[in-house]
Design a protein around this motif. Structure first.
Motif, PDB file in Angstrom:
ATOM      1  N   MET A  81       0.861  -1.175   0.000  1.00 20.02           N
ATOM      2  CA  MET A  81       0.000   0.000   0.000  1.00 20.02           C
ATOM      3  C   MET A  81       0.895   1.222   0.000  1.00 20.02           C
ATOM      4  O   MET A  81       1.968   1.233   0.622  1.00 20.02           O
ATOM      5  CB  MET A  81      -0.918   0.031   1.228  1.00 20.02           C
ATOM      6  CG  MET A  81      -1.977  -1.049   1.263  1.00 20.02           C
ATOM      7  SD  MET A  81      -3.102  -0.863   2.681  1.00 20.02           S
ATOM      8  CE  MET A  81      -3.885   0.710   2.269  1.00 20.02           C
ATOM      9  N   LEU A  82       0.470   2.261  -0.721  1.00 23.15           N
ATOM     10  CA  LEU A  82       1.238   3.490  -0.722  1.00 23.15           C
ATOM     11  C   LEU A  82       0.318   4.682  -0.615  1.00 23.15           C
ATOM     12  O   LEU A  82      -0.827   4.660  -1.058  1.00 23.15           O
ATOM     13  CB  LEU A  82       2.127   3.578  -1.965  1.00 23.15           C
ATOM     14  CG  LEU A  82       1.479   3.484  -3.349  1.00 23.15           C
ATOM     15  CD1 LEU A  82       1.066   4.864  -3.845  1.00 23.15           C
ATOM     16  CD2 LEU A  82       2.450   2.858  -4.337  1.00 23.15           C
ATOM     17  N   SER A  83       0.854   5.711   0.044  1.00 27.67           N
ATOM     18  CA  SER A  83       0.149   6.972   0.219  1.00 27.67           C
ATOM     19  C   SER A  83       1.172   8.077  -0.004  1.00 27.67           C
ATOM     20  O   SER A  83       2.361   7.792  -0.199  1.00 27.67           O
ATOM     21  CB  SER A  83      -0.463   7.046   1.624  1.00 27.67           C
ATOM     22  OG  SER A  83       0.550   7.071   2.605  1.00 27.67           O
ATOM     23  N   PRO A  84       0.752   9.327   0.012  1.00 30.35           N
ATOM     24  CA  PRO A  84       1.720  10.396  -0.261  1.00 30.35           C
ATOM     25  C   PRO A  84       2.925  10.419   0.661  1.00 30.35           C
ATOM     26  O   PRO A  84       3.990  10.905   0.275  1.00 30.35           O
ATOM     27  CB  PRO A  84       0.874  11.675  -0.096  1.00 30.35           C
ATOM     28  CG  PRO A  84      -0.508  11.251  -0.459  1.00 30.35           C
ATOM     29  CD  PRO A  84      -0.633   9.850   0.071  1.00 30.35           C
ATOM     30  N   ASP A  85       2.796   9.916   1.887  1.00 32.64           N
ATOM     31  CA  ASP A  85       3.929   9.984   2.809  1.00 32.64           C
ATOM     32  C   ASP A  85       4.263   8.637   3.446  1.00 32.64           C
ATOM     33  O   ASP A  85       4.951   8.579   4.468  1.00 32.64           O
ATOM     34  CB  ASP A  85       3.655  11.004   3.916  1.00 32.64           C
ATOM     35  CG  ASP A  85       2.450  10.634   4.772  1.00 32.64           C
ATOM     36  OD1 ASP A  85       1.736   9.686   4.398  1.00 32.64           O
ATOM     37  OD2 ASP A  85       2.248  11.289   5.812  1.00 32.64           O
ATOM     38  N   ALA A  86       3.811   7.536   2.852  1.00 33.93           N
ATOM     39  CA  ALA A  86       4.102   6.228   3.448  1.00 33.93           C
ATOM     40  C   ALA A  86       3.987   5.129   2.405  1.00 33.93           C
ATOM     41  O   ALA A  86       3.271   5.270   1.408  1.00 33.93           O
ATOM     42  CB  ALA A  86       3.169   5.939   4.618  1.00 33.93           C
ATOM     43  N   ILE A  87       4.704   4.049   2.660  1.00 32.00           N
ATOM     44  CA  ILE A  87       4.580   2.838   1.856  1.00 32.00           C
ATOM     45  C   ILE A  87       4.733   1.661   2.792  1.00 32.00           C
ATOM     46  O   ILE A  87       5.539   1.701   3.743  1.00 32.00           O
ATOM     47  CB  ILE A  87       5.635   2.790   0.727  1.00 32.00           C
ATOM     48  CG1 ILE A  87       5.424   1.549  -0.147  1.00 32.00           C
ATOM     49  CG2 ILE A  87       7.053   2.842   1.282  1.00 32.00           C
ATOM     50  CD1 ILE A  87       6.266   1.537  -1.407  1.00 32.00           C
ATOM     51  N   SER A  88       3.930   0.632   2.576  1.00 28.42           N
ATOM     52  CA  SER A  88       4.008  -0.535   3.460  1.00 28.42           C
ATOM     53  C   SER A  88       3.926  -1.817   2.649  1.00 28.42           C
ATOM     54  O   SER A  88       3.289  -1.864   1.596  1.00 28.42           O
ATOM     55  CB  SER A  88       2.893  -0.499   4.506  1.00 28.42           C
ATOM     56  OG  SER A  88       1.624  -0.603   3.886  1.00 28.42           O
ATOM     57  N   ILE A  89       4.591  -2.829   3.165  1.00 30.22           N
ATOM     58  CA  ILE A  89       4.554  -4.176   2.595  1.00 30.22           C
ATOM     59  C   ILE A  89       4.004  -5.100   3.673  1.00 30.22           C
ATOM     60  O   ILE A  89       4.501  -5.123   4.803  1.00 30.22           O
ATOM     61  CB  ILE A  89       5.946  -4.642   2.156  1.00 30.22           C
ATOM     62  CG1 ILE A  89       6.430  -3.795   0.971  1.00 30.22           C
ATOM     63  CG2 ILE A  89       5.940  -6.119   1.781  1.00 30.22           C
ATOM     64  CD1 ILE A  89       7.867  -4.103   0.563  1.00 30.22           C
ATOM     65  N   SER A  90       2.956  -5.835   3.333  1.00 33.86           N
ATOM     66  CA  SER A  90       2.362  -6.769   4.286  1.00 33.86           C
ATOM     67  C   SER A  90       2.219  -8.132   3.631  1.00 33.86           C
ATOM     68  O   SER A  90       2.410  -8.282   2.424  1.00 33.86           O
ATOM     69  CB  SER A  90       0.989  -6.251   4.759  1.00 33.86           C
ATOM     70  OG  SER A  90       0.108  -6.124   3.653  1.00 33.86           O
ATOM     71  N   GLN A  91       1.891  -9.109   4.448  1.00 30.86           N
ATOM     72  CA  GLN A  91       1.715 -10.474   3.949  1.00 30.86           C
ATOM     73  C   GLN A  91       2.931 -10.938   3.145  1.00 30.86           C
ATOM     74  O   GLN A  91       2.796 -11.623   2.126  1.00 30.86           O
ATOM     75  CB  GLN A  91       0.458 -10.565   3.086  1.00 30.86           C
ATOM     76  CG  GLN A  91      -0.829 -10.164   3.781  1.00 30.86           C
ATOM     77  CD  GLN A  91      -1.165 -11.074   4.946  1.00 30.86           C
ATOM     78  OE1 GLN A  91      -0.985 -12.293   4.868  1.00 30.86           O
ATOM     79  NE2 GLN A  91      -1.628 -10.504   6.048  1.00 30.86           N
ATOM     80  N   LEU A  92       4.121 -10.533   3.617  1.00 22.85           N
ATOM     81  CA  LEU A  92       5.340 -10.949   2.927  1.00 22.85           C
ATOM     82  C   LEU A  92       5.611 -12.424   3.195  1.00 22.85           C
ATOM     83  O   LEU A  92       5.685 -12.859   4.347  1.00 22.85           O
ATOM     84  CB  LEU A  92       6.531 -10.120   3.394  1.00 22.85           C
ATOM     85  CG  LEU A  92       7.914 -10.615   2.945  1.00 22.85           C
ATOM     86  CD1 LEU A  92       8.046 -10.531   1.425  1.00 22.85           C
ATOM     87  CD2 LEU A  92       9.033  -9.831   3.622  1.00 22.85           C
ATOM     88  N   THR A  93       5.742 -13.181   2.141  1.00 17.14           N
ATOM     89  CA  THR A  93       6.131 -14.586   2.227  1.00 17.14           C
ATOM     90  C   THR A  93       7.249 -14.809   1.216  1.00 17.14           C
ATOM     91  O   THR A  93       7.057 -14.582   0.024  1.00 17.14           O
ATOM     92  CB  THR A  93       4.956 -15.521   1.913  1.00 17.14           C
ATOM     93  OG1 THR A  93       3.907 -15.297   2.844  1.00 17.14           O
ATOM     94  CG2 THR A  93       5.391 -16.977   1.998  1.00 17.14           C
ATOM     95  N   ALA A  94       8.400 -15.194   1.692  1.00 13.34           N
ATOM     96  CA  ALA A  94       9.548 -15.401   0.812  1.00 13.34           C
ATOM     97  C   ALA A  94      10.212 -16.723   1.145  1.00 13.34           C
ATOM     98  O   ALA A  94      10.153 -17.208   2.284  1.00 13.34           O
ATOM     99  CB  ALA A  94      10.549 -14.253   0.952  1.00 13.34           C
ATOM    100  N   VAL A  95      10.858 -17.293   0.149  1.00 12.84           N
ATOM    101  CA  VAL A  95      11.602 -18.538   0.322  1.00 12.84           C
ATOM    102  C   VAL A  95      12.988 -18.341  -0.277  1.00 12.84           C
ATOM    103  O   VAL A  95      13.117 -17.868  -1.413  1.00 12.84           O
ATOM    104  CB  VAL A  95      10.901 -19.727  -0.359  1.00 12.84           C
ATOM    105  CG1 VAL A  95      11.769 -20.977  -0.269  1.00 12.84           C
ATOM    106  CG2 VAL A  95       9.532 -19.977   0.262  1.00 12.84           C
ATOM    107  N   LEU A  96      14.013 -18.652   0.508  1.00  4.38           N
ATOM    108  CA  LEU A  96      15.393 -18.652   0.027  1.00  4.38           C
ATOM    109  C   LEU A  96      15.973 -20.028   0.307  1.00  4.38           C
ATOM    110  O   LEU A  96      16.164 -20.393   1.470  1.00  4.38           O
ATOM    111  CB  LEU A  96      16.220 -17.572   0.722  1.00  4.38           C
ATOM    112  CG  LEU A  96      17.720 -17.567   0.392  1.00  4.38           C
ATOM    113  CD1 LEU A  96      17.954 -17.262  -1.082  1.00  4.38           C
ATOM    114  CD2 LEU A  96      18.464 -16.556   1.265  1.00  4.38           C
ATOM    115  N   ASP A  97      16.218 -20.782  -0.750  1.00  6.23           N
ATOM    116  CA  ASP A  97      16.679 -22.169  -0.599  1.00  6.23           C
ATOM    117  C   ASP A  97      15.699 -22.925   0.308  1.00  6.23           C
ATOM    118  O   ASP A  97      14.545 -23.072  -0.028  1.00  6.23           O
ATOM    119  CB  ASP A  97      18.119 -22.197  -0.082  1.00  6.23           C
ATOM    120  CG  ASP A  97      19.091 -21.547  -1.076  1.00  6.23           C
ATOM    121  OD1 ASP A  97      18.883 -21.688  -2.288  1.00  6.23           O
ATOM    122  OD2 ASP A  97      20.042 -20.886  -0.627  1.00  6.23           O
TER     123      ASP A  97
END
Length: 374
Positions: A81-97
């Protein structure tokens, strides 16, 4: 896509796109609107499985690792989500090896950014990602006549940066040890770092670990140094790091205590340890036929062998208590000693112990302030 001619406002309904870069593919689904200079929106990005190692190679940035199979696969998915003065990342799911990572990231106030990071890692073996043992690690160099210190060492854009973070790791492999239930919270404001956390070191063999590092230890009892584990709570501030809680086991011995280091430029160390019981004779070198411990080869140490300069730099205060101590065939009870070392004046005062129904008290001193220790 909707554009208002009278106001110049732009609105994008939920749209999709595929992004490809250096062999990495991502699917973008997003929508938002631009009102004047204010942009708001939200969406989702799915990054398909790719090889981080191949990506680095395509960017002419090869990375050698102890395990050549590390950095083979990665993928990720997150909402934003982004707004004029903020940005956020949610529900991050990542896999490394073999490692799975979940979390959130947000940045608020782009003029003086406040960053919030929360990450949870199931398990990761960091030893796999280190450079091979036979490869030296170069250090970065920069031109200039002097090294910047304090706030001047930070780029202008980072001086007003504030970062708060929480990290949890289920199991972490590092330096041949397995650390479990690692949790930490930290705050970075400019170059000022504070934080706290705790972790457990799972059972391991100190003897085996030392042997893997090329150090062989020979003891009177070959079964000692076979089992150790620990639980640690720690805290740090811009000028101090401390172990606020230590619970450890070495073979049959239980150790508790605290430790701290203050003033990293001229370290002042404080240690307090309590031991239930330990038989030091088991840890000494094996005895010869006469029953005396086998001495190391070479001449007996003298004043010339003492690191006098290093002793003068010591600034250590410590307290040691041992309920039952066995050494040179004697059993000592209620052993306690206090250490005060500063500017080459090293004192163990007082030293107290109980011995076969009686008690003893005394002190020891090493004077390393002059060219000859005494």
């Amino acid at each position: 896509l909707t554009y208002a001619l009278d106001s110049g406002d732009l609105r994008i309904d939920q749209s999709t796109a595929q992004i490809n870069y250096q062999g990495v593919s991502a699917n973008l689904s997003a929508g938002g609107q631009l009102v004047g200079e204010s942009l708001t929106g939200s969406g989702n990005i799915d990054v398909d499985t790719f090889s981080p190692r191949k990506l680095l190679e395509s960017l002419d940035s090869e990375l050698a690792t102890t395990d050549p199979d590390a950095l083979s696969t990665a993928e990720a998915s997150f909402d934003f989500m982004l707004s004029p003065d903020a940005i956020s990342i949610s529900q991050l799911t990542a896999v490394l090896d073999d490692t799975r990572i979940n979390g959130t990231v947000s940045v608020a106030g782009f003029d003086a950014p406040a960053v919030e990071i929360q990450l949870k890692v199931d398990e990761i073996d960091l030893d796999r990602y280190l450079p091979p043992a036979d490869q030296s690690v170069g250090s970065a160099t920069s031109s200039g006549d002097a090294t910047a210190t304090g706030d001047d060492a930070l780029p202008e854009a980072l001086r007003d940066l504030t970062v708060r973070g929480e990290l949890g790791v289920g199991r972490l492999g590092v330096a041949g040890l397995t650390i479990s239930d690692f949790s930490a919270a930290a705050r970075l404001a400019g170059d000022q770092l504070t934080g706290s956390g705790r972790f457990d070191i799972e059972k391991f063999s100190p003897r085996t670990l030392l042997a893997s590092q090329g150090t062989e230890v020979t003891t009177a009892d070959p079964d000692v140094l076979s089992n150790a584990e620990a639980s640690v709570a720690f805290a740090l501030s811009p000028n101090t790091i401390s172990i606020s809680e230590l619970n450890a086991v070495l073979d049959d011995t239980r150790i508790t205590g605290t430790a701290s280091i203050a003033d990293f430029d001229a370290p002042a160390v404080t240690i307090r340890l309590n031991v239930d019981e330990i038989d030091l004779d088991r840890y000494l070198a094996p005895a010869d036929e006469s029953g005396r411990p086998v001495a190391a080869s070479g001449d007996a140490p003298g004043d010339d062998d003492l690191p006098l300069e290093s002793l003068r730099e010591l600034n250590v205060r410590g307290d040691l208590g041992i309920d039952t101590l066995r050494v040179v065939g004697l059993t000592l009870g209620d052993f306690s000693a206090s250490l005060n070392a500063r500017n080459g004046d090293i004192r163990f005062d007082p030293i107290r112990l109980a011995l076969y129904g009686g008690s003893l008290a005394g002190d020891l001193r090493l004077d390393a302030t002059s060219d000859t220790a005494k």
